[in-house]
Design a protein around this motif. Structure first.
Motif, PDB file in Angstrom:
ATOM      1  N   GLN A 120       0.853  -1.168   0.000  1.00 51.45           N
ATOM      2  CA  GLN A 120       0.000   0.000   0.000  1.00 51.45           C
ATOM      3  C   GLN A 120       0.897   1.227   0.000  1.00 51.45           C
ATOM      4  O   GLN A 120       1.573   1.506   0.978  1.00 51.45           O
ATOM      5  CB  GLN A 120      -0.917  -0.027   1.231  1.00 51.45           C
ATOM      6  CG  GLN A 120      -1.802   1.198   1.366  1.00 51.45           C
ATOM      7  CD  GLN A 120      -2.640   1.459   0.129  1.00 51.45           C
ATOM      8  OE1 GLN A 120      -3.156   0.538  -0.487  1.00 51.45           O
ATOM      9  NE2 GLN A 120      -2.767   2.702  -0.258  1.00 51.45           N
ATOM     10  N   LEU A 121       0.922   1.988  -1.074  1.00 54.94           N
ATOM     11  CA  LEU A 121       1.814   3.129  -1.167  1.00 54.94           C
ATOM     12  C   LEU A 121       1.274   4.358  -0.467  1.00 54.94           C
ATOM     13  O   LEU A 121       2.044   5.213  -0.068  1.00 54.94           O
ATOM     14  CB  LEU A 121       2.087   3.445  -2.635  1.00 54.94           C
ATOM     15  CG  LEU A 121       2.933   2.422  -3.390  1.00 54.94           C
ATOM     16  CD1 LEU A 121       3.127   2.868  -4.834  1.00 54.94           C
ATOM     17  CD2 LEU A 121       4.283   2.224  -2.711  1.00 54.94           C
ATOM     18  N   LEU A 122      -0.046   4.476  -0.376  1.00 55.55           N
ATOM     19  CA  LEU A 122      -0.665   5.638   0.244  1.00 55.55           C
ATOM     20  C   LEU A 122      -1.539   5.187   1.415  1.00 55.55           C
ATOM     21  O   LEU A 122      -2.560   4.562   1.222  1.00 55.55           O
ATOM     22  CB  LEU A 122      -1.509   6.398  -0.775  1.00 55.55           C
ATOM     23  CG  LEU A 122      -0.742   7.210  -1.807  1.00 55.55           C
ATOM     24  CD1 LEU A 122      -1.660   7.719  -2.897  1.00 55.55           C
ATOM     25  CD2 LEU A 122      -0.022   8.382  -1.151  1.00 55.55           C
ATOM     26  N   GLU A 123      -1.100   5.542   2.604  1.00 52.42           N
ATOM     27  CA  GLU A 123      -1.828   5.183   3.808  1.00 52.42           C
ATOM     28  C   GLU A 123      -2.630   6.385   4.279  1.00 52.42           C
ATOM     29  O   GLU A 123      -2.072   7.480   4.437  1.00 52.42           O
ATOM     30  CB  GLU A 123      -0.855   4.770   4.925  1.00 52.42           C
ATOM     31  CG  GLU A 123      -0.030   3.545   4.600  1.00 52.42           C
ATOM     32  CD  GLU A 123      -0.810   2.248   4.790  1.00 52.42           C
ATOM     33  OE1 GLU A 123      -0.289   1.193   4.393  1.00 52.42           O
ATOM     34  OE2 GLU A 123      -1.929   2.296   5.329  1.00 52.42           O
ATOM     35  N   GLN A 124      -3.912   6.191   4.513  1.00 49.88           N
ATOM     36  CA  GLN A 124      -4.737   7.278   5.002  1.00 49.88           C
ATOM     37  C   GLN A 124      -5.156   7.016   6.439  1.00 49.88           C
ATOM     38  O   GLN A 124      -5.419   5.891   6.836  1.00 49.88           O
ATOM     39  CB  GLN A 124      -5.984   7.442   4.124  1.00 49.88           C
ATOM     40  CG  GLN A 124      -5.665   8.030   2.757  1.00 49.88           C
ATOM     41  CD  GLN A 124      -6.902   8.388   1.975  1.00 49.88           C
ATOM     42  OE1 GLN A 124      -7.163   7.823   0.925  1.00 49.88           O
ATOM     43  NE2 GLN A 124      -7.682   9.335   2.492  1.00 49.88           N
ATOM     44  N   SER A 125      -5.238   8.105   7.201  1.00 50.64           N
ATOM     45  CA  SER A 125      -5.699   7.991   8.576  1.00 50.64           C
ATOM     46  C   SER A 125      -6.471   9.246   8.956  1.00 50.64           C
ATOM     47  O   SER A 125      -6.206  10.335   8.446  1.00 50.64           O
ATOM     48  CB  SER A 125      -4.490   7.814   9.511  1.00 50.64           C
ATOM     49  OG  SER A 125      -3.635   8.943   9.434  1.00 50.64           O
ATOM     50  N   PRO A 126      -7.443   9.105   9.843  1.00 48.74           N
ATOM     51  CA  PRO A 126      -7.957   7.819  10.323  1.00 48.74           C
ATOM     52  C   PRO A 126      -8.794   7.137   9.239  1.00 48.74           C
ATOM     53  O   PRO A 126      -9.112   7.746   8.225  1.00 48.74           O
ATOM     54  CB  PRO A 126      -8.832   8.231  11.509  1.00 48.74           C
ATOM     55  CG  PRO A 126      -9.348   9.585  11.123  1.00 48.74           C
ATOM     56  CD  PRO A 126      -8.219  10.242  10.373  1.00 48.74           C
ATOM     57  N   GLN A 127      -9.153   5.905   9.482  1.00 52.12           N
ATOM     58  CA  GLN A 127     -10.015   5.197   8.525  1.00 52.12           C
ATOM     59  C   GLN A 127     -11.454   5.682   8.638  1.00 52.12           C
ATOM     60  O   GLN A 127     -12.158   5.783   7.636  1.00 52.12           O
ATOM     61  CB  GLN A 127      -9.966   3.694   8.779  1.00 52.12           C
ATOM     62  CG  GLN A 127      -8.693   3.023   8.332  1.00 52.12           C
ATOM     63  CD  GLN A 127      -8.798   1.515   8.412  1.00 52.12           C
ATOM     64  OE1 GLN A 127      -9.759   0.985   8.966  1.00 52.12           O
ATOM     65  NE2 GLN A 127      -7.822   0.826   7.893  1.00 52.12           N
ATOM     66  N   PHE A 128     -11.877   5.923   9.878  1.00 49.87           N
ATOM     67  CA  PHE A 128     -13.243   6.377  10.133  1.00 49.87           C
ATOM     68  C   PHE A 128     -13.202   7.574  11.071  1.00 49.87           C
ATOM     69  O   PHE A 128     -12.357   7.642  11.955  1.00 49.87           O
ATOM     70  CB  PHE A 128     -14.087   5.269  10.781  1.00 49.87           C
ATOM     71  CG  PHE A 128     -14.196   4.023   9.953  1.00 49.87           C
ATOM     72  CD1 PHE A 128     -13.324   2.966  10.178  1.00 49.87           C
ATOM     73  CD2 PHE A 128     -15.146   3.907   8.965  1.00 49.87           C
ATOM     74  CE1 PHE A 128     -13.409   1.804   9.411  1.00 49.87           C
ATOM     75  CE2 PHE A 128     -15.255   2.748   8.194  1.00 49.87           C
ATOM     76  CZ  PHE A 128     -14.373   1.702   8.416  1.00 49.87           C
ATOM     77  N   LEU A 129     -14.132   8.484  10.882  1.00 50.50           N
ATOM     78  CA  LEU A 129     -14.191   9.666  11.729  1.00 50.50           C
ATOM     79  C   LEU A 129     -15.638  10.114  11.808  1.00 50.50           C
ATOM     80  O   LEU A 129     -16.277  10.359  10.788  1.00 50.50           O
ATOM     81  CB  LEU A 129     -13.320  10.768  11.139  1.00 50.50           C
ATOM     82  CG  LEU A 129     -13.043  12.005  11.973  1.00 50.50           C
ATOM     83  CD1 LEU A 129     -12.435  11.624  13.318  1.00 50.50           C
ATOM     84  CD2 LEU A 129     -12.104  12.939  11.226  1.00 50.50           C
ATOM     85  N   SER A 130     -16.133  10.211  13.046  1.00 56.74           N
ATOM     86  CA  SER A 130     -17.492  10.677  13.268  1.00 56.74           C
ATOM     87  C   SER A 130     -17.418  11.880  14.201  1.00 56.74           C
ATOM     88  O   SER A 130     -16.895  11.759  15.314  1.00 56.74           O
ATOM     89  CB  SER A 130     -18.352   9.563  13.888  1.00 56.74           C
ATOM     90  OG  SER A 130     -19.677  10.013  14.084  1.00 56.74           O
ATOM     91  N   ILE A 131     -17.898  13.017  13.738  1.00 59.83           N
ATOM     92  CA  ILE A 131     -17.794  14.235  14.535  1.00 59.83           C
ATOM     93  C   ILE A 131     -19.109  14.996  14.520  1.00 59.83           C
ATOM     94  O   ILE A 131     -19.994  14.723  13.693  1.00 59.83           O
ATOM     95  CB  ILE A 131     -16.669  15.150  14.010  1.00 59.83           C
ATOM     96  CG1 ILE A 131     -16.968  15.590  12.576  1.00 59.83           C
ATOM     97  CG2 ILE A 131     -15.318  14.473  14.104  1.00 59.83           C
ATOM     98  CD1 ILE A 131     -16.026  16.657  12.068  1.00 59.83           C
TER      99      ILE A 131
END
Lengths: 115, 113
Positions: B2-13
């Motif tokens: 996986q060349l591109l890691e995104q964070s966070p995976q989930f976000l509820s605000i």
């Protein structure tokens, strides 16, 4: 101007059957891409057409997948015979140019379920 | 890989809060793009960042490209329910005489009214 369209929106088939997905790019876009996202994974590149020619098909999973773009307009992606792991959402995108900063316009996707 | 890691995976605000999502790579990219995808639709391009350190603003959205061009962030100020969706980063890779785009796994954002 019409956007990228894909047909069908959903397809449910049994393992071993054949399915053909269709993509109509934006008129005048020479570049057409196919992508796939399987559940929980990232969108992955399958192949890239420039007009009717396959520029890059390095992402095609295996020889059960066949993409065509006769006449350089719409494209089809055929899966024969389908396997369970082929389930996912198949996206098509088109662009006018390929610069590394170009805008790709995506269709809504075809959700394929193989039972 | 996986060349591109995104964070966070989930976000509820909650509506009105601020948030930042990240897109990281160990590789240098000549540019990075951010897309937003809503249910039943394909990804829609929001912005392309090209120069290391570049900051671009799109209304309440601020995009930054890292100085080393290995990472990018998306900051949303005063989030609204209409910001709900899947945010994807993507970067080009030169191969077979053309560019193909690598996508991150995405950040799924839900903004509650």
């Amino acid at each position: 101007e019409a956007g990228v369209t894909q047909f069908p929106s959903h397809s449910v088939i049994e393992k071993g059957q054949t399915v053909t997905l269709r993509c109509d790019p934006i008129s005048g876009h020479d570049n057409l891409y196919w992508y796939r996202r399987v559940m929980g994974k990232e969108i992955k590149f399958l192949l890239h057409f420039v007009k009717e020619s396959k520029q890059d098909e390095s992402g095609m999973p295996n020889n059960r997948f066949l993409a065509e773009r006769t006449g350089g307009t719409y494209s089809t992606l055929k899966v024969q015979p389908a396997e369970l792991e082929d389930s996912g959402v198949y996206f098509c995108a088109s662009s006018q140019v390929v610069t590394g900063t170009d805008t790709q316009y995506f269709g809504p996707g075809t959700r394929l379920t193989v039972l | 890989t996986q060349l591109l890691e995104q964070s966070p995976q989930f976000l509820s605000i909650q509506e009105g809060e601020n948030l930042t999502v990240y897109c990281n790579s160990s590789s240098v990219f000549s540019s990075l793009q951010w897309y937003r995808q809503e249910p039943g639709e394909g990804p829609v391009l929001l912005v392309t960042v090209v120069t290391g350190g570049e900051v671009k603003k799109l209304k309440r959205l601020t995009f930054q490209f890292g100085d080393a061009r290995k990472d990018s962030s998306l900051h949303i100020t005063a989030a609204q329910p209409g910001d709900t969706g899947l945010y994807l980063c993507a970067g080009p890779r030169w191969t077979s005489g053309t560019y193909k785009y690598i996508f991150g796994t995405g950040t799924r954002l839900k903004v509650l009214a």
